[in-house]
Each structure stands twice: as C-alpha cells, then as structure tokens.
Design a protein around this motif. Structure first.
Motif, PDB file in Angstrom:
ATOM      1  N   MET A 297       0.731  -1.105   0.067  1.00  0.00           N
ATOM      2  CA  MET A 297       0.004  -0.140   0.131  1.00  0.00           C
ATOM      3  C   MET A 297       0.738   1.149   0.010  1.00  0.00           C
ATOM      4  O   MET A 297       0.736   2.073  -0.678  1.00  0.00           O
ATOM      5  N   ASN A 298       1.939   1.195   0.934  1.00  0.00           N
ATOM      6  CA  ASN A 298       2.904   2.403   0.629  1.00  0.00           C
ATOM      7  C   ASN A 298       3.422   2.656  -0.544  1.00  0.00           C
ATOM      8  O   ASN A 298       3.379   3.823  -0.882  1.00  0.00           O
ATOM      9  N   PHE A 299       3.733   1.728  -0.920  1.00  0.00           N
ATOM     10  CA  PHE A 299       4.536   1.770  -2.432  1.00  0.00           C
ATOM     11  C   PHE A 299       3.479   2.261  -3.554  1.00  0.00           C
ATOM     12  O   PHE A 299       4.113   3.198  -4.270  1.00  0.00           O
ATOM     13  N   SER A 300       2.353   1.765  -3.391  1.00  0.00           N
ATOM     14  CA  SER A 300       1.425   2.548  -4.408  1.00  0.00           C
ATOM     15  C   SER A 300       0.913   3.773  -4.026  1.00  0.00           C
ATOM     16  O   SER A 300       1.233   4.656  -5.033  1.00  0.00           O
ATOM     17  N   TRP A 301       0.404   4.272  -2.707  1.00  0.00           N
ATOM     18  CA  TRP A 301      -0.113   5.656  -2.568  1.00  0.00           C
ATOM     19  C   TRP A 301       1.145   6.659  -2.193  1.00  0.00           C
ATOM     20  O   TRP A 301       0.872   7.688  -2.548  1.00  0.00           O
ATOM     21  N   LYS A 302       2.403   6.154  -1.936  1.00  0.00           N
ATOM     22  CA  LYS A 302       3.460   7.086  -1.639  1.00  0.00           C
ATOM     23  C   LYS A 302       4.437   7.377  -2.606  1.00  0.00           C
ATOM     24  O   LYS A 302       5.281   8.117  -2.610  1.00  0.00           O
ATOM     25  N   VAL A 303       4.721   6.375  -3.464  1.00  0.00           N
ATOM     26  CA  VAL A 303       5.446   6.485  -4.610  1.00  0.00           C
ATOM     27  C   VAL A 303       4.862   6.659  -6.105  1.00  0.00           C
ATOM     28  O   VAL A 303       5.021   7.523  -6.798  1.00  0.00           O
ATOM     29  N   LEU A 304       4.122   5.514  -6.268  1.00  0.00           N
ATOM     30  CA  LEU A 304       3.522   5.192  -7.786  1.00  0.00           C
ATOM     31  C   LEU A 304       2.808   6.466  -8.206  1.00  0.00           C
ATOM     32  O   LEU A 304       2.595   7.004  -9.124  1.00  0.00           O
ATOM     33  N   LEU A 305       1.656   6.711  -7.102  1.00  0.00           N
ATOM     34  CA  LEU A 305       0.829   7.725  -7.271  1.00  0.00           C
ATOM     35  C   LEU A 305       1.445   9.137  -7.572  1.00  0.00           C
ATOM     36  O   LEU A 305       1.058   9.912  -8.528  1.00  0.00           O
ATOM     37  N   GLU A 306       2.376   9.612  -6.820  1.00  0.00           N
ATOM     38  CA  GLU A 306       2.769  10.645  -7.135  1.00  0.00           C
ATOM     39  C   GLU A 306       3.801  10.772  -8.168  1.00  0.00           C
ATOM     40  O   GLU A 306       3.714  11.896  -8.883  1.00  0.00           O
ATOM     41  N   LEU A 307       4.352   9.769  -8.654  1.00  0.00           N
ATOM     42  CA  LEU A 307       5.160   9.899  -9.840  1.00  0.00           C
ATOM     43  C   LEU A 307       4.293   9.910 -10.750  1.00  0.00           C
ATOM     44  O   LEU A 307       4.670  10.705 -11.793  1.00  0.00           O
ATOM     45  N   SER A 308       3.148   9.245 -10.953  1.00  0.00           N
ATOM     46  CA  SER A 308       2.275   9.489 -12.036  1.00  0.00           C
ATOM     47  C   SER A 308       1.568  10.570 -12.128  1.00  0.00           C
ATOM     48  O   SER A 308       1.423  11.143 -13.464  1.00  0.00           O
ATOM     49  N   PHE A 309       1.286  11.196 -11.132  1.00  0.00           N
ATOM     50  CA  PHE A 309       0.762  12.579 -11.135  1.00  0.00           C
ATOM     51  C   PHE A 309       1.764  13.560 -11.884  1.00  0.00           C
ATOM     52  O   PHE A 309       1.457  14.475 -12.658  1.00  0.00           O
ATOM     53  N   LEU A 310       2.861  13.323 -11.156  1.00  0.00           N
ATOM     54  CA  LEU A 310       4.203  14.319 -11.647  1.00  0.00           C
ATOM     55  C   LEU A 310       4.391  14.101 -13.295  1.00  0.00           C
ATOM     56  O   LEU A 310       4.478  15.137 -13.811  1.00  0.00           O
ATOM     57  N   GLN A 311       4.313  12.972 -13.456  1.00  0.00           N
ATOM     58  CA  GLN A 311       4.470  12.692 -15.110  1.00  0.00           C
ATOM     59  C   GLN A 311       3.330  13.352 -15.864  1.00  0.00           C
ATOM     60  O   GLN A 311       3.416  14.005 -16.924  1.00  0.00           O
ATOM     61  N   LEU A 312       1.965  13.277 -15.203  1.00  0.00           N
ATOM     62  CA  LEU A 312       0.868  14.092 -15.868  1.00  0.00           C
ATOM     63  C   LEU A 312       1.062  15.281 -16.081  1.00  0.00           C
ATOM     64  O   LEU A 312       0.712  16.008 -16.951  1.00  0.00           O
ATOM     65  N   ILE A 313       1.273  16.058 -14.966  1.00  0.00           N
ATOM     66  CA  ILE A 313       1.326  17.411 -14.942  1.00  0.00           C
ATOM     67  C   ILE A 313       2.618  18.038 -15.783  1.00  0.00           C
ATOM     68  O   ILE A 313       2.359  18.873 -16.711  1.00  0.00           O
ATOM     69  N   VAL A 314       3.858  17.345 -15.857  1.00  0.00           N
ATOM     70  CA  VAL A 314       5.083  17.591 -16.718  1.00  0.00           C
ATOM     71  C   VAL A 314       4.387  17.666 -18.108  1.00  0.00           C
ATOM     72  O   VAL A 314       4.788  18.670 -19.040  1.00  0.00           O
ATOM     73  N   ASN A 315       3.748  16.635 -18.356  1.00  0.00           N
ATOM     74  CA  ASN A 315       3.482  16.288 -19.812  1.00  0.00           C
ATOM     75  C   ASN A 315       2.100  17.356 -20.054  1.00  0.00           C
ATOM     76  O   ASN A 315       2.671  17.837 -21.214  1.00  0.00           O
ATOM     77  N   GLY A 316       1.745  17.735 -19.316  1.00  0.00           N
ATOM     78  CA  GLY A 316       0.499  18.929 -19.846  1.00  0.00           C
ATOM     79  C   GLY A 316       1.303  20.279 -19.757  1.00  0.00           C
ATOM     80  O   GLY A 316       1.039  20.680 -20.955  1.00  0.00           O
ATOM     81  N   ILE A 317       2.290  20.544 -19.043  1.00  0.00           N
ATOM     82  CA  ILE A 317       2.950  21.633 -19.233  1.00  0.00           C
ATOM     83  C   ILE A 317       3.538  21.722 -20.660  1.00  0.00           C
ATOM     84  O   ILE A 317       3.579  22.792 -21.444  1.00  0.00           O
ATOM     85  N   ILE A 318       4.510  20.468 -20.978  1.00  0.00           N
ATOM     86  CA  ILE A 318       5.192  20.624 -22.115  1.00  0.00           C
ATOM     87  C   ILE A 318       4.012  20.628 -23.289  1.00  0.00           C
ATOM     88  O   ILE A 318       4.482  21.253 -24.426  1.00  0.00           O
ATOM     89  N   LEU A 319       3.080  19.776 -23.204  1.00  0.00           N
ATOM     90  CA  LEU A 319       2.289  19.720 -24.267  1.00  0.00           C
ATOM     91  C   LEU A 319       1.500  21.179 -24.629  1.00  0.00           C
ATOM     92  O   LEU A 319       1.105  21.544 -25.796  1.00  0.00           O
ATOM     93  N   TYR A 320       1.194  21.809 -23.530  1.00  0.00           N
ATOM     94  CA  TYR A 320       0.433  23.055 -23.766  1.00  0.00           C
ATOM     95  C   TYR A 320       1.111  24.381 -24.453  1.00  0.00           C
ATOM     96  O   TYR A 320       0.510  24.989 -25.041  1.00  0.00           O
ATOM     97  N   TYR A 321       2.460  24.326 -23.958  1.00  0.00           N
ATOM     98  CA  TYR A 321       3.449  25.269 -24.472  1.00  0.00           C
ATOM     99  C   TYR A 321       3.987  24.961 -25.995  1.00  0.00           C
ATOM    100  O   TYR A 321       4.812  25.385 -26.797  1.00  0.00           O
ATOM    101  N   ASP A 322       3.540  23.547 -26.496  1.00  0.00           N
ATOM    102  CA  ASP A 322       4.302  23.065 -27.769  1.00  0.00           C
ATOM    103  C   ASP A 322       5.566  23.042 -27.790  1.00  0.00           C
ATOM    104  O   ASP A 322       6.231  23.323 -28.844  1.00  0.00           O
ATOM    105  N   TRP A 323       6.169  22.682 -26.464  1.00  0.00           N
ATOM    106  CA  TRP A 323       7.690  22.513 -26.633  1.00  0.00           C
ATOM    107  C   TRP A 323       7.717  20.899 -27.190  1.00  0.00           C
ATOM    108  O   TRP A 323       6.995  20.083 -27.512  1.00  0.00           O
ATOM    109  N   PRO A 324       9.154  20.856 -27.750  1.00  0.00           N
ATOM    110  CA  PRO A 324       9.447  19.906 -28.667  1.00  0.00           C
ATOM    111  C   PRO A 324       9.168  18.411 -27.809  1.00  0.00           C
ATOM    112  O   PRO A 324       9.387  18.434 -26.643  1.00  0.00           O
TER     113      PRO A 324
END
Lengths: 385, 384, 172
Positions: free
Chosen positions: B314-341
């Motif tokens: 449970m710790n691994f899911s909620w404390k590691v994987l979830l955070e990392l996946s949301f981080l990935q989502l947010i970074v993707n969002g920023i890069i795609l919004y500004y049309d960076w390469p």
C-alpha cells in the motif's frame, strides 16, 4: 451460515463500530509450517492478536523407545530427531553414552565426527535459507538453490555411511568405519561448491531489497528476552550475545580448531538469517581444518577397540550439551545398570525456540508471523521427539 | 479491408461471434502453452528441466493438465454459498475475456475497434474484482476471505497509477494526431507510434504501468492475494477441477491481455518498427513478440523476487507510484500546452525514471546488506 | 558484547553451592557433567529463587526439565540451569514422594519453563502447581496417559490398555 462461530466480538469505543476477531488455523497441513506444526492465529484484519501453537503431530516416543533399546540400537532413533542434521544428533547421543560409560574416543574419530557434524550444520542451514526464502515468497527458486548443495552433501554422506538422511554413522566410542579413500578431494570440492552456494544466496536473497525490507527490524529480540525465553543457537547469537557451546563449553576437538562466532546486532529476523549465513561459512573453515588434521593421521583407529559387544553401564547421570544446528542440543542420560539407559531426555533447541513463538508474533502481520516462524528454523522431528 | 468491415459480408453480429470464437480459441491455446512455457522457464531459472515426460520435451504437458483438470471432481464445501461460489469463476473470467475484444493484434485485426478502447479495457477489467470477492466470500473459508479482501484493497490502490500512467500516453496522442484531440482508440494509438514507440517518450509512465500491471495480475512481488506460503492460494483455495482451471485461465489470459495491451500502448504495437504498411503476418508477429517479451519479464520477476507485505504494498502505491504518475501527468501537460518539442518529454520522463531507479539502488546499497557474511568470510576477521 | 569465559569447573560450583545452601536441608553432590542439588519439593521454590537472584549464582537460563519415574521412590524432576553471567551449570533434583507428585511451577521466574513443565506433566504425570496452562503438549489433548512411566507398556495401542482414566497429573 457462519464460518466463524467461535470468535470474540468486541466493540471499538470510539465509533461504536463492532469488529470481529477471526481465528485462522495454520497447519498442520500448510506450506509454511515446515512439517506438521499447527498454530491458531487470532487476527484483527491483518494484525495478529494472539497465537496458540500446537505441536506433537510427529511425536514418536523417542524417549520411551530409547529406554527400551540397547545403547547401540537406540542410535537410529536419535538420527530422526533433527532429520536435517542427523549426524549432529548422533554426536550428542554418543557423547552422552560415552560420558556415562567413560568410553574414550580415538582422535581420528573425533575429527571425523566434527567434520561430519559441521557438514550437517551447513546442510541444515542451506535448507533453512531455501525454506525461508520460500516463506518470504520467492517461489521456490531459493528452495532449489538450497537443495543443490544439500544433494551434494548427502551424496558424500551416502558414500561415507551408506545412508543420506539417517546415516547412523557414529558409534559410542568412535565412528562406524573410516572415510572413503578419496574423501580429501571430495570434501574440498564440496567446500568450494558450498561457498559458491552461499554467494548465490547472498545475491539472490540478501541482495534483494524486498527481502531485506521484509526481514529487517521484524520481531527484534533483546539478549535478556532471548535468555528468558530459552532461545539458543543462531536465534540467541542474532541478538548480539556471543555464546556458542563449541567455544564456551568446548567438547570434542573444538578447542583445537579455529573459528569465529558470528553475532548479529538487533535479534531481528534478518540477523537470524545472516548469522546462519556467516555460521555456514565458518563451518566450511572448520571442515578445512579437520581435513588438514585428518591427513596427518591416516590409517589410525576410528573406533575404540576395547568395547564389549554389549555396552553395560552400571550407573551414572549426565547432561551433555552440544551446539546443534538450531541451538543447544542437550541429552540428559541416567543409567541404572543393564544394557539400556534408565532415562534419556532430549533437550531439543527447536522445541525451546518454538515456545517463544507466541511472544514474537503478537502485533505483527499474518505474513510476518509466517516468516518469524520460518526464522526460528524449527525441525518438527526435533520439536515433537 | 477495414476493421469495421464484416468478414465475407456476413451480418455484423455473426461476424462478431466468429471473431470472438477465433480470439477465445487462440487465447486458450496460448494459455495452455504459456503454462507450459512458464513451467519450463521457471525450471531453467531454478536449474531444473521442467516437464519432460509428456511428449517431446514435455510439449503436451499443458494439454495433459487441461484434461486432468476437466476430469477432476467439482467439489463444493459444505458451508459455501452455492450460487456465489459456483458463479465466481465466470464472473472473474468474463471481464478478462471482454478486454480481449478491443485489442488490435495487427492493423484492423481485432474483434471490435472501439473509439474508447483504453477506457473500455479499464472499465471492464475493474469488474474482475467482483468475481474475486464472490469467490472469497462464497467459499466459506477464511484464507479465501483474506485473499479476496487483500485483492480488493490492492486493486483499488493500483488502478489509479495504472490509469494515470495511460492518460500520460493519451495526452501525447493529442499532439500526434495533429488536430490537438487525443484518442483512446487502441488501433490509432498503435498507428501513431510508427516512428517511435511511446516508451521512448514516457519511460517513467511505462515503469509505473508495468509495476501496476504486475499488481493487477497478482504476480510476484505483488502476489499477496494468492500468497502460497501464507494463505495457500487465497481466494481460489476451495476450488477444484474445472472451476479452479477457470481461475488459472483468467490469470494467464489477463497476463496475455495486459502484455498485448502494454505492447500496443507503449511498445508501438504492430506499427513499430516495420511501419503501418507492413504485411499483416509481420504485424501480428511484431505484436506477439513484444507481448511475449513482457510475459517473459513477468515470469522472470516472479522467480527472482520475494513477496511484499500488505502495508509495504500500500505504501508503495500511495506514496511512490501515485505521486510519480501525477508528476508525469503534470509535466506532460505543461510541455504539451506550450508546444515544446517532444524530446523534452523523453528527457523529463527519463530523468524521472532514472531518479526512481537511483532511489531504489541507493536504498538497497546504503544498507550494506552483505556485511555479516563479508566479515566472517575469513578466520579471525572479527577478533573483537 | 560478551566475552568468551571458560566454564567453571564442577567442584568450584559445588563449593559455591555449599556455601549458599549449607543451612537448607538439601544435599549437594555432582553428576558426570554438572553440580547437583537434591532438594525436597517444599524448599524447591526457595532454592530456585536463590539460584536465580543471587549475584554469585545468577542462573538466568533454564536449559531443560526432565521428569523421571523412579518407581517406588516416586517421581523425580530434574532442572538444568545455566548462568550466562558466571558460565556455570547446575542441576536441581526434586524427588516427590509417591502419590503426591506436586512441585511448584517456576514459569513466573523462567518463562522458558512453560513448555518443559507441560511436557514433564504429560510424560510422567508430575503436577506443577501454579502453571498457567497445564494441558497436554505433545500428546493429544484428550489423552490421559503418561507414556514415560515405567509401568506404561511400550507396545500395544494405548486405547486398549484401560489406563486412559486419570486426570492430568498423577493418581495411583
């Protein structure tokens, strides 16, 4: 339909939400009990609230049988106590009989005995590493790794004594016969293989983050607790208390041999594992020294030639303790004349270590209870006598 | 021939049935041989030979097992809830089967080409847990109950990182399609990876996906719902014969389903590296080679690592994987919004993945686990 | 943490015990391996408490408990103690009179005694007063036999012997 009629119901004071403790019956047929051991766990969700061990499923009346057999006949029963290290049990039994009857043992026989006992210790520890890995969930890979070394050692035992698990090789007053001709090369090859096996385990289990995370800090035991509960052997040494009967109450030729006593620091499950690891390595060093010593005395006697056909011991009482593979393997013997002992009692290390199980598992998770049981390294033949 | 075109001009529903039958039969054979393959592979990892007696190299072992299982008595415990107990295997199996309906094995090779393919897979796969809970509660066995509850808790935890990691890929498809609108259609997702598979752009998302997939599949090191050494098989402990083999079928079918799904979403499916115009046989072979690679890695992991404990899981899911996946989502969002390469996507994700791996390695090596054996490797080293 | 100490020779331990227990009606002798205290059941608790708590004795570890059927002399119970602190071992022998096999339990002093006492109780029929849970350990819970009594036959099924009639503990 209720599958848990016997559980206690208790209410939580805070929110009035009623929960039911569930009892889980683990064993006697369960892959993690290493034989026919049964424990009833009372669990609150995944937490263990109580644990009640039940033993005796493998009780064969060892002591009664020993009382009714000739000193030499009874040997065969004692092999079957710690069936992973039959030679270590024979050693204790023979020492008890020799103590009662004041029988001397030739030096070469002593070295052979120590060598075989140390090989048994390695073998037993390898089975522990394998089975413990399986307890932690390593899907049999560790088990097979352990099995490989075990088979090689057993092959050597078969060559020496004619049997693998229950060799009945020792005799009061020595050993049954001399070692086979090529034993020096065989054993030295075996030691290399054993060390390779230990390195493999080091990589497979100890090098694995999940394994370390599961074991480290689990059920820490202090030396005071260990002594009060009667823990001996690797379980005691894992707490950091340096006590080994081979050094502290030396017997046989152990004073002539150089070896270290590995100790842990925290007494947790991981330390118990590591202490056995280091102990197996030290045993290989002992075996090497025995080989060197044996090569100096080729052709000497291995069995006391002055013994009568039937051993008769008038009277005597002793409590002989040896460092068995799991801890202090003690034999109490009382003779009152005749060719049979009046009473023989086995103080088996597994039995005493297991009696501390309840204190260790309470408050842990179900999965932890299984590996704590595994870390005690019980052999049910020894527990149930 | 288009994906939606019926075969031989048959009515659409007959066409669907034919396709389903083909997929199910092929999948059954795959399952039988993946049990054989797993046993062989595990045996090699464990320095054994594995099945050798049934046919040459034990090749018929899977069929022999299947026949044995079908022939076994179907036992129902006395205190089991009859209908819940008996229907549970089907409730587990059918969702897994349904996910196979939308997987594109090659271009336009599949049962149905749904526009919401990714969504459908997860909507249906989530139902899997109902069957598992039915099995656990209906068996009248405490091991089964524990296993089912563990499975439910685990599934709830790991579904979120799994879905979020896939959303990261779906976001990028929006940039790839050119019109700014992403797609959930698996066939299109595969076609979009003609030049480079999405694992190049999203290694972190793939790592998260793979980990969460292992958990969804109840495979080591996340096999705590079926832990043999603790709860002796978990939710299917009371099943025997054909019903037990339904659970096995489910396990392997979902393993293959996930492997194909992962290879389509992350590894380029049938499109990479031979392009969308390659021959259908080549496409099929590409997909299955990638899926096979994933399956082999799953089995490899199974033979090597021990099992996690439920709280660590449970710790691994909620404390590691979830955070990392949301981080990935947010970074993707920023890069795609500004049309960076897109190279930036690959870079950030690789940094994330590298960071994860670095954390694990540092964690493992900082504990000096080899200390004790190292100390006592020679005589007198510890003369304290 | 702890040093390797040489075990204390038996005669020294005997001397030490004689100093400590000279006043009590106990006999001090030695077996082939250990010093031995022959102690009647009524003084047993006092002896064990002294053995555990006295600074020079400090027997902190209970090794073993043996129950023995001494036929007409009654039932004997032997306790092997060890002192990790002073590296000395001692055996305490308690001989109970026939028909009255009661010995005070020492589970409160030595938690390790729990299973040993249960085993001795079922095997020869000793009764440990104050033991928290004196059930059968190795034998079936409902079996009422004491297999290590000399009177108990070696062969034949217990169930046919007609001796399955006593409560835990010992009755003649």
């Amino acid at each position: 339909m209720s599958i848990w009629p016997e559980e206690r119901v208790h209410a939580l004071a805070d929110d009035g939400f009623e929960t039911v403790d569930m009892t889980i019956n683990v064993g006697p047929q369960h892959p993690a009990t290493h034989g026919v051991f049964r424990m009833v766990l009372t669990v609150d969700g995944e937490k263990v609230v109580d644990c009640e061990p039940y033993i005796g499923y493998l009780h064969r009346g060892l002591e009664k049988l020993t009382e009714n057999h000739d000193y030499r006949q009874a040997m065969g029963w004692w092999d079957r106590t710690d069936y992973l290290a039959g030679m270590a049990c024979e050693m204790a039994y023979c020492m008890a009989v020799e103590k009662l009857g004041n029988i001397s043992v030739p030096l070469r026989a002593e070295y052979i005995r120590v060598m075989m006992v140390e090989l048994s210790r390695i073998l037993s520890h390898f089975m522990f590493f394998g089975a413990f890995g399986a307890d932690v969930g390593s899907f049999g890979t560790s088990f097979i790794y352990g099995w490989r070394e075990r088979e090689r050692i057993y092959d050597f035992f078969e060559e020496v004594a004619g049997d693998r698990m229950f060799p009945t090789y020792f005799r009061p007053g020595g050993v049954q016969m001399d070692l086979p001709e090529n034993y020096q090369d065989r054993v030295r090859w075996l030691l290399g293989s054993i060390r390779q096996g230990l390195e493999d385990f080091d990589g497979l289990l100890v090098g694995n983050e999940i394994f370390v995370e599961r074991c480290r800090g689990l059920s820490p035991v202090t030396p005071e607790q260990a002594i009060a509960w009667g823990l001996t052997g690797p379980c005691l040494r894992a707490t950091g208390y340096k006590f080994d009967l081979r050094k502290d109450e030396p017997y046989s030729v152990y004073p002539n041999l150089k070896f270290d006593i590995p100790t842990g620091a925290n007494g947790d499950v991981f330390d118990r594992f590591m202490v056995r690891m280091a102990e197996a390595w030290q045993s290989t060093l002992i075996v090497e020294q025995c080989l060197d010593a044996l090569s100096q005395m080729e052709g000497e006697l291995v069995l006391n030639p002055d013994l009568p056909k039937t051993l008769r011991i008038d009277s005597g009482e002793c409590y002989v303790r040896t460092e068995g593979t799991k801890g202090e393997y003690g034999v109490y013997a009382l003779a009152k004349g005749g060719n049979k002992p009046y009473r023989m009692k086995l103080r088996s290390p597994s039995f005493c270590n297991l009696s501390a199980l309840r204190e260790m598992v309470i408050g842990t998770y179900v999965a932890d209870a299984i590996i704590i049981l595994g870390s005690l390294d019980i052999v049910l033949g020894e527990v149930d006598k | 021939m288009l994906f939606a075109d019926p075969l031989f001009g048959l009515p659409s529903w007959i066409d669907a049935i034919i396709r389903i039958v083909i997929v199910v039969l092929v999948m059954t054979v795959f399952v039988i041989y993946s049990t054989y393959g797993e046993r062989k592979l595990v045996a090699r990892f464990q320095q054994r030979l594995g099945p050798m007696r049934t046919g040459p190299w034990g090749l018929w072992q899977g069929f022999a097992d299947a026949i044995k299982l079908v022939g076994k008595e179907d036992i129902r415990p006395k205190n089991a809830d009859r209908w819940v107990f008996e229907l549970a295997p089907y409730a587990t199996f059918i969702p897994v089967l349904l996910t196979l309906m939308v997987l594109p094995f090659a271009e336009n090779w599949g049962v149905r080409n749904l526009a919401l393919g990714v969504f459908f897979v997860f909507a249906v796969l989530g139902l899997n847990i109902v069957g598992i809970l039915m099995a656990g509660l209906g068996s009248g066995n405490k091991y089964a109950l524990l296993g089912a509850v563990r499975a439910a808790a685990q599934m709830i935890s790991y579904e979120i990182p799994l879905v979020v990691s896939l959303l990261c890929v779906v976001m990028i498809t929006g940039a790839d399609t050119g019109n700014g609108v992403g797609t959930l259609n698996l066939n299109t997702i595969a076609a979009l990876q003609e030049d480079r598979p999405y694992i190049v752009l999203q290694p972190l998302a793939f790592l998260i996906f793979f980990t969460a997939m292992l958990s969804e599949l109840h495979r080591a090191p996340f096999d705590i719902p079926v832990a043999e050494s603790e709860i002796v098989g978990g939710y299917f402990v009371e099943y025997s014969g054909i019903r037990w083999s339904m659970f096995q079928l489910t396990e392997y079918a979902s393993m293959w389903g996930f492997a194909v799904f992962g290879s389509v979403v992350f590894l380029g499916g049938w499109a990479w590296p031979f392009g969308v115009d390659s021959h259908w046989a080549l496409q099929l072979a590409t997909t299955f080679t990638k899926a096979l690679a994933i399956v082999v890695v799953i089995i490899w992991i199974r033979t090597t690592v021990p099992r996690l404990r439920i709280d660590q899981l449970m710790n691994f899911s909620w404390k590691v994987l979830l955070e990392l996946s949301f981080l990935q989502l947010i970074v993707n969002g920023i890069i795609l919004y500004y049309d960076w390469p897109q190279e930036l996507l690959a870079l950030t994700s690789a940094v994330g993945a590298g960071f994860l791996i670095f954390l694990i390695i540092r964690h493992a090596s900082a504990r000096s686990t080899k200390g004790l054996l190292g100390t006592y490797r020679t005589l007198g080293a510890s003369s304290s | 943490m702890s040093k390797t100490l040489a075990p204390k020779p038996i005669d020294q331990v005997v001397k030490l015990l004689e100093q400590r227990f000279g006043k009590l009606p106990v006999a001090i002798n030695q077996t082939a391996t250990d010093a031995n205290i022959d102690c009647p059941p009524e003084h047993f608790r006092a002896v064990v408490e002294e053995l555990k708590n006295h600074r020079d004795l400090a027997f902190d570890f209970l090794r073993n408990i043996v129950g023995i059927d001494m036929l007409e002399e009654g039932l004997a119970c032997k306790y092997q103690f060890f002192s990790y602190k002073n590296r000395q071992a001692v055996q305490v022998t308690v001989l109970t009179p026939p028909g009255n096999p009661h010995i005070p339990s020492i589970t409160d002093l030595y938690p390790a005694a729990n299973w040993h006492e249960r085993e001795a109780a079922e095997m020869v029929g000793l009764i440990f007063d104050g033991h928290p849970n004196l059930k059968n350990l190795l034998l079936d819970e409902d079996v009422r036999i004491h297999p290590l009594l000399k009177a108990h036959p070696l062969q034949k099924a217990e169930i046919l012997q007609g001796i399955e009639d006593t409560t835990p503990g010992f009755t003649f």
